[in-house]
Design a protein around this motif. Structure first.
Motif, PDB file in Angstrom:
ATOM      1  N   SER A  63       0.823  -1.214   0.000  1.00  9.99           N
ATOM      2  CA  SER A  63       0.000   0.000   0.000  1.00  9.99           C
ATOM      3  C   SER A  63       0.855   1.260   0.000  1.00  9.99           C
ATOM      4  O   SER A  63       0.387   2.333   0.372  1.00  9.99           O
ATOM      5  N   ALA A  64       2.130   1.155  -0.422  1.00 11.90           N
ATOM      6  CA  ALA A  64       3.001   2.337  -0.468  1.00 11.90           C
ATOM      7  C   ALA A  64       2.480   3.373  -1.450  1.00 11.90           C
ATOM      8  O   ALA A  64       2.688   4.572  -1.272  1.00 11.90           O
ATOM      9  N   GLY A  65       1.839   2.924  -2.533  1.00 12.79           N
ATOM     10  CA  GLY A  65       1.128   3.841  -3.417  1.00 12.79           C
ATOM     11  C   GLY A  65       1.867   4.338  -4.638  1.00 12.79           C
ATOM     12  O   GLY A  65       1.258   4.956  -5.505  1.00 12.79           O
ATOM     13  N   TRP A  66       3.178   4.103  -4.737  1.00 11.30           N
ATOM     14  CA  TRP A  66       3.868   4.563  -5.944  1.00 11.30           C
ATOM     15  C   TRP A  66       3.870   3.464  -7.014  1.00 11.30           C
ATOM     16  O   TRP A  66       3.473   2.334  -6.755  1.00 11.30           O
ATOM     17  N   LEU A  67       4.292   3.814  -8.214  1.00 19.55           N
ATOM     18  CA  LEU A  67       4.390   2.842  -9.299  1.00 19.55           C
ATOM     19  C   LEU A  67       5.251   1.678  -8.835  1.00 19.55           C
ATOM     20  O   LEU A  67       6.396   1.868  -8.397  1.00 19.55           O
ATOM     21  N   GLY A  68       4.707   0.471  -8.921  1.00 23.22           N
ATOM     22  CA  GLY A  68       5.379  -0.668  -8.315  1.00 23.22           C
ATOM     23  C   GLY A  68       6.311  -1.433  -9.213  1.00 23.22           C
ATOM     24  O   GLY A  68       7.197  -2.134  -8.732  1.00 23.22           O
ATOM     25  N   ASP A  69       6.130  -1.332 -10.519  1.00 19.24           N
ATOM     26  CA  ASP A  69       6.925  -2.148 -11.430  1.00 19.24           C
ATOM     27  C   ASP A  69       8.112  -1.358 -11.953  1.00 19.24           C
ATOM     28  O   ASP A  69       8.095  -0.805 -13.060  1.00 19.24           O
ATOM     29  N   VAL A  70       9.145  -1.317 -11.125  1.00 21.03           N
ATOM     30  CA  VAL A  70      10.385  -0.600 -11.423  1.00 21.03           C
ATOM     31  C   VAL A  70      11.497  -1.638 -11.361  1.00 21.03           C
ATOM     32  O   VAL A  70      11.793  -2.180 -10.303  1.00 21.03           O
ATOM     33  N   PHE A  71      12.132  -1.922 -12.498  1.00 27.01           N
ATOM     34  CA  PHE A  71      13.098  -3.013 -12.584  1.00 27.01           C
ATOM     35  C   PHE A  71      14.486  -2.524 -12.963  1.00 27.01           C
ATOM     36  O   PHE A  71      15.259  -3.234 -13.595  1.00 27.01           O
ATOM     37  N   LEU A  72      14.820  -1.344 -12.518  1.00 26.88           N
ATOM     38  CA  LEU A  72      16.077  -0.702 -12.880  1.00 26.88           C
ATOM     39  C   LEU A  72      17.272  -1.554 -12.462  1.00 26.88           C
ATOM     40  O   LEU A  72      17.379  -1.983 -11.317  1.00 26.88           O
ATOM     41  N   ASP A  73      18.164  -1.789 -13.409  1.00 29.34           N
ATOM     42  CA  ASP A  73      19.385  -2.545 -13.155  1.00 29.34           C
ATOM     43  C   ASP A  73      20.488  -1.559 -12.796  1.00 29.34           C
ATOM     44  O   ASP A  73      20.903  -0.744 -13.623  1.00 29.34           O
ATOM     45  N   THR A  74      20.968  -1.624 -11.568  1.00 32.40           N
ATOM     46  CA  THR A  74      22.003  -0.692 -11.111  1.00 32.40           C
ATOM     47  C   THR A  74      23.339  -1.387 -10.878  1.00 32.40           C
ATOM     48  O   THR A  74      24.163  -0.930 -10.092  1.00 32.40           O
ATOM     49  N   GLY A  75      23.532  -2.503 -11.558  1.00 31.90           N
ATOM     50  CA  GLY A  75      24.815  -3.179 -11.473  1.00 31.90           C
ATOM     51  C   GLY A  75      24.826  -4.300 -10.453  1.00 31.90           C
ATOM     52  O   GLY A  75      23.855  -4.539  -9.741  1.00 31.90           O
ATOM     53  N   GLU A 122      17.463 -18.276 -20.047  1.00 25.68           N
ATOM     54  CA  GLU A 122      17.355 -17.583 -18.772  1.00 25.68           C
ATOM     55  C   GLU A 122      17.418 -16.073 -18.988  1.00 25.68           C
ATOM     56  O   GLU A 122      18.200 -15.582 -19.806  1.00 25.68           O
ATOM     57  N   VAL A 123      16.600 -15.342 -18.258  1.00 23.17           N
ATOM     58  CA  VAL A 123      16.652 -13.886 -18.234  1.00 23.17           C
ATOM     59  C   VAL A 123      17.270 -13.492 -16.903  1.00 23.17           C
ATOM     60  O   VAL A 123      16.693 -13.755 -15.841  1.00 23.17           O
ATOM     61  N   PRO A 124      18.450 -12.885 -16.906  1.00 20.46           N
ATOM     62  CA  PRO A 124      19.078 -12.514 -15.631  1.00 20.46           C
ATOM     63  C   PRO A 124      18.197 -11.552 -14.843  1.00 20.46           C
ATOM     64  O   PRO A 124      17.537 -10.684 -15.405  1.00 20.46           O
ATOM     65  N   LEU A 125      18.199 -11.714 -13.526  1.00 17.36           N
ATOM     66  CA  LEU A 125      17.468 -10.809 -12.643  1.00 17.36           C
ATOM     67  C   LEU A 125      18.476  -9.871 -12.004  1.00 17.36           C
ATOM     68  O   LEU A 125      19.446 -10.324 -11.393  1.00 17.36           O
ATOM     69  N   PRO A 126      18.290  -8.555 -12.143  1.00 19.92           N
ATOM     70  CA  PRO A 126      19.264  -7.621 -11.586  1.00 19.92           C
ATOM     71  C   PRO A 126      19.403  -7.755 -10.074  1.00 19.92           C
ATOM     72  O   PRO A 126      18.425  -8.012  -9.371  1.00 19.92           O
ATOM     73  N   ARG A 127      20.610  -7.564  -9.569  1.00 26.94           N
ATOM     74  CA  ARG A 127      20.824  -7.640  -8.130  1.00 26.94           C
ATOM     75  C   ARG A 127      19.989  -6.599  -7.383  1.00 26.94           C
ATOM     76  O   ARG A 127      19.598  -6.826  -6.242  1.00 26.94           O
ATOM     77  N   SER A 128      19.699  -5.493  -8.039  1.00 22.56           N
ATOM     78  CA  SER A 128      18.931  -4.428  -7.396  1.00 22.56           C
ATOM     79  C   SER A 128      17.548  -4.870  -6.957  1.00 22.56           C
ATOM     80  O   SER A 128      16.944  -4.243  -6.079  1.00 22.56           O
ATOM     81  N   GLY A 165      11.803  -0.128 -16.993  1.00 22.28           N
ATOM     82  CA  GLY A 165      12.609  -1.297 -17.320  1.00 22.28           C
ATOM     83  C   GLY A 165      14.021  -1.262 -16.799  1.00 22.28           C
ATOM     84  O   GLY A 165      14.432  -0.369 -16.054  1.00 22.28           O
ATOM     85  N   PHE A 166      14.798  -2.262 -17.200  1.00 24.15           N
ATOM     86  CA  PHE A 166      16.155  -2.437 -16.699  1.00 24.15           C
ATOM     87  C   PHE A 166      17.019  -1.194 -16.895  1.00 24.15           C
ATOM     88  O   PHE A 166      17.824  -0.851 -16.036  1.00 24.15           O
ATOM     89  N   GLY A 167      16.859  -0.549 -18.045  1.00 21.07           N
ATOM     90  CA  GLY A 167      17.683   0.616 -18.342  1.00 21.07           C
ATOM     91  C   GLY A 167      17.040   1.945 -17.999  1.00 21.07           C
ATOM     92  O   GLY A 167      17.539   2.996 -18.390  1.00 21.07           O
ATOM     93  N   GLY A 168      15.923   1.914 -17.295  1.00 17.23           N
ATOM     94  CA  GLY A 168      15.211   3.139 -16.940  1.00 17.23           C
ATOM     95  C   GLY A 168      14.173   3.547 -17.967  1.00 17.23           C
ATOM     96  O   GLY A 168      13.486   4.555 -17.795  1.00 17.23           O
ATOM     97  N   PRO A 209       9.843  -4.307 -23.381  1.00 19.68           N
ATOM     98  CA  PRO A 209      11.307  -4.347 -23.533  1.00 19.68           C
ATOM     99  C   PRO A 209      12.020  -4.999 -22.365  1.00 19.68           C
ATOM    100  O   PRO A 209      13.218  -5.011 -22.306  1.00 19.68           O
ATOM    101  N   TYR A 210      11.287  -5.534 -21.411  1.00 22.96           N
ATOM    102  CA  TYR A 210      11.881  -6.186 -20.249  1.00 22.96           C
ATOM    103  C   TYR A 210      10.835  -7.093 -19.664  1.00 22.96           C
ATOM    104  O   TYR A 210       9.644  -6.932 -19.907  1.00 22.96           O
ATOM    105  N   PRO A 211      11.235  -8.059 -18.879  1.00 16.40           N
ATOM    106  CA  PRO A 211      10.258  -9.003 -18.335  1.00 16.40           C
ATOM    107  C   PRO A 211       9.525  -8.449 -17.136  1.00 16.40           C
ATOM    108  O   PRO A 211       9.985  -7.548 -16.452  1.00 16.40           O
ATOM    109  N   ALA A 212       8.355  -9.009 -16.911  1.00 15.45           N
ATOM    110  CA  ALA A 212       7.618  -8.657 -15.717  1.00 15.45           C
ATOM    111  C   ALA A 212       7.864  -9.696 -14.641  1.00 15.45           C
ATOM    112  O   ALA A 212       8.174 -10.827 -14.909  1.00 15.45           O
ATOM    113  N   VAL A 213       7.726  -9.270 -13.392  1.00 14.30           N
ATOM    114  CA  VAL A 213       7.923 -10.158 -12.259  1.00 14.30           C
ATOM    115  C   VAL A 213       6.698 -10.121 -11.401  1.00 14.30           C
ATOM    116  O   VAL A 213       6.060  -9.096 -11.260  1.00 14.30           O
TER     117      VAL A 213
END
Length: 510
Positions: free
Chosen positions: A150-162, A251-257, A407-410, A505-509
């Motif tokens: 219930s945090a309320g912000w956009l929940g599907d953020v998959f940014l890869d930060t290394g 396999e689709v790698p999952l970012p450590r972030s 997505g992964f790249g923002g 352009p990126y997978p959903a989780v």
């Protein structure tokens, strides 16, 4: 984890519209019980249902764990990889994706029990610089809001930060531009990004990486030796490869972030041990009071394929017609789809792991429908008798519904659906093609059927604005904002599409 509705999510939501794809893999079975042993008929029925679904939906491998009438059952069927097949067993590791979230929640609860985290304290007590695009919401959001979606912000953020130890810190810092959809604590909307923030809270409080904290707080004490964030940490354990709709492994790698969101691999054996722990098997970790507290005080309710009372501390809390509450979660990442539930009042638990994009067809049958609950626990979903509404009754719900993902790249992607009334029900369309039928069963709540009217074992609902107008469609647990528009001409097909006709352009989780 994610959405605008991805291919995975709509496949699961519109399960009846998908066709089987042959993989060529032999469905070998390796149940934990010996052939000819005295096994309850219900367990045999479960195994037959799994094997039938594998054949019908082209799923190369499935592993299951079951707690039933005081005994544990474990089994595996099929192969790990169609290109290099090994038999799947109850000790084969699959990516469990969002079923990682209860591990994050349990780690937070361990720290709360030690007095190091207050669930109802603002996130900024632990992350002073935390912010999204809404300053007021950033000040108000609490740790509990993170964990009950219930945090309320956009929940599907998959940014890869290394892949460095600063990956999660960088991810949370990048959330400064993430849009706020609803006020904290007011609306259930499945939120992957919130669990990444919770993971960062764990890091700051413990002074360790999120992964090491989970190892120290949970995996080690519970001896979950077949559960890890990297396959390299599972020597000697067979690893199931994910497979696409056409049966090809990949396999689709999952970012450590987003490890706190869905990064774990696990086996049915470990998942069953995890279920027994949360059923209260006496293992020393959390007090029984804290275990129960993870299932108390659900946040706002709604739907996530099934109807929910809301989410507790990371667990989805599902009502039944008979009263006992189902505690549930599932996991979805490209090529890996699984389900997990338990009923404390029935000493019943079930976990099923699959390695195919068609896996949601099986998990919908076992974790959204009544079949497993009724067969093993004598429980049923809340009743839902489809209704036929007049055009005037359907009109307030018609329009265009839009949601975003990052997505992964923002990069941002937008998914838009149209809802229009026809024959007393709503028709969900994408780019002019029907993809689902939504018959209402009570005010603002609808079943989700395939475009041919087949049962997809799924539900959706609508969220209203403060003025009472329909503001959002909640589908797959995500919010789609309504933009009133003239209904488009809908194109029907005699053969429903096998896949959602959209490629992100990126997978959903999930």
């Amino acid at each position: 984890m994610p959405e605008p509705m991805s291919r995975r999510t709509l496949l699961r939501t519109v399960a009846g519209g998908a066709a089987a794809v042959a993989t060529g893999a032999a469905a070998t079975a390796t149940p934990a019980h010996a052939a000819g042993s005295r096994v309850p008929g219900a367990v045999r029925e479960l195994e037959e249902k799994i094997k039938s679904a594998m054949a019908a939906y082209g799923i190369p491998g499935v592993s299951y764990g079951l707690r039933y009438r005081g005994r544990d059952y474990l089994g595996g069927f099929g192969v790990t990889d169609v290109s290099a097949p090994q038999a799947v067993t109850g000790e084969t590791a699959f990516r469990i994706a969002s079923t990682t979230k209860p591990f994050t929640g349990t780690a937070v609860m361990r720290l709360a029990e030690r007095g190091r985290i207050d669930l109802d304290a603002p996130v900024r007590r632990y992350l002073p610089d935390f912010r999204t695009s809404d300053e007021a919401a950033s000040r108000r959001v609490t740790v509990r809001h993170l964990l009950n979606h219930s945090a309320g912000w956009l929940g599907d953020v998959f940014l890869d930060t290394g892949d460095g130890d600063d990956a999660l810190a960088r991810y949370v810092a990048a959330m400064a531009t993430v849009p706020q959809l609803t006020a904290p604590g007011t609306v259930f909307s499945y939120n992957n990004a919130a669990f990444a923030v919770a993971g960062r809270v764990i890091e700051v409080v413990t002074g360790k990486s999120y992964e090491q904290a989970v190892r120290d707080l949970i995996l080690g004490p519970l001896r979950l030796s077949q559960t890890a964030f990297r396959t390299s940490e599972l020597p000697g354990v067979r690893i199931a490869s994910g497979h696409d709709y056409d049966g090809a492994p990949g396999e689709v790698p999952l970012p450590r972030s987003i490890n706190a969101v869905g990064g774990l691999y696990s086996t049915a054996r470990d998942q069953l041990r995890w279920a027994r722990y949360h059923l209260g098997d006496g293992s020393p970790l959390l007090t029984r009071r804290s275990l129960r507290a993870m299932r108390w005080r659900p946040g706002p309710g709604g739907t996530l394929f099934v109807e929910l009372d809301g989410a507790g501390v990371s667990w989805m809390l599902r009502p039944t017609a008979e009263g006992p509450r189902v505690v549930q979660h599932g996991g979805d990442w490209p090529g890996h789809h699984s389900g997990f539930l338990f009923v404390p009042e029935r000493d019943f638990a079930l976990t099923v792991l699959t390695n195919a994009e068609s896996g949601p067809l099986l998990t919908a049958e076992l974790f959204s429908s009544d079949w497993a609950l009724s067969r093993f626990a004598g429980l049923h979903n809340l009743p839902a008798r489809p209704q036929v509404l007049s055009p005037a009754q359907l009109a307030p719900y018609e329009g265009r519904y839009v949601a975003d993902q990052i997505g992964f790249g923002g990069e941002r992607a937008t998914l838009a659906y149209e809802l229009a009334g026809a024959d007393g029900r709503l028709i969900l369309s994408y780019e002019g093609q029907n993809v689902a039928v939504l018959p209402f069963y009570r005010k603002d709540y609808a079943l989700v059927w395939g475009p041919d009217g087949s049962d997809a074992h799924s539900r959706a609902d609508f969220v209203r604005n403060p003025d009472g107008t329909v503001g959002w469609l909640r589908l797959g647990g995500r919010l789609y904002r309504r933009t009133p528009s003239a209904p488009t001409a809908l194109r029907t097909t005699s053969t429903p599409p096998r896949l959602l006709p959209v490629t992100l352009p990126y997978p959903a989780v999930s």
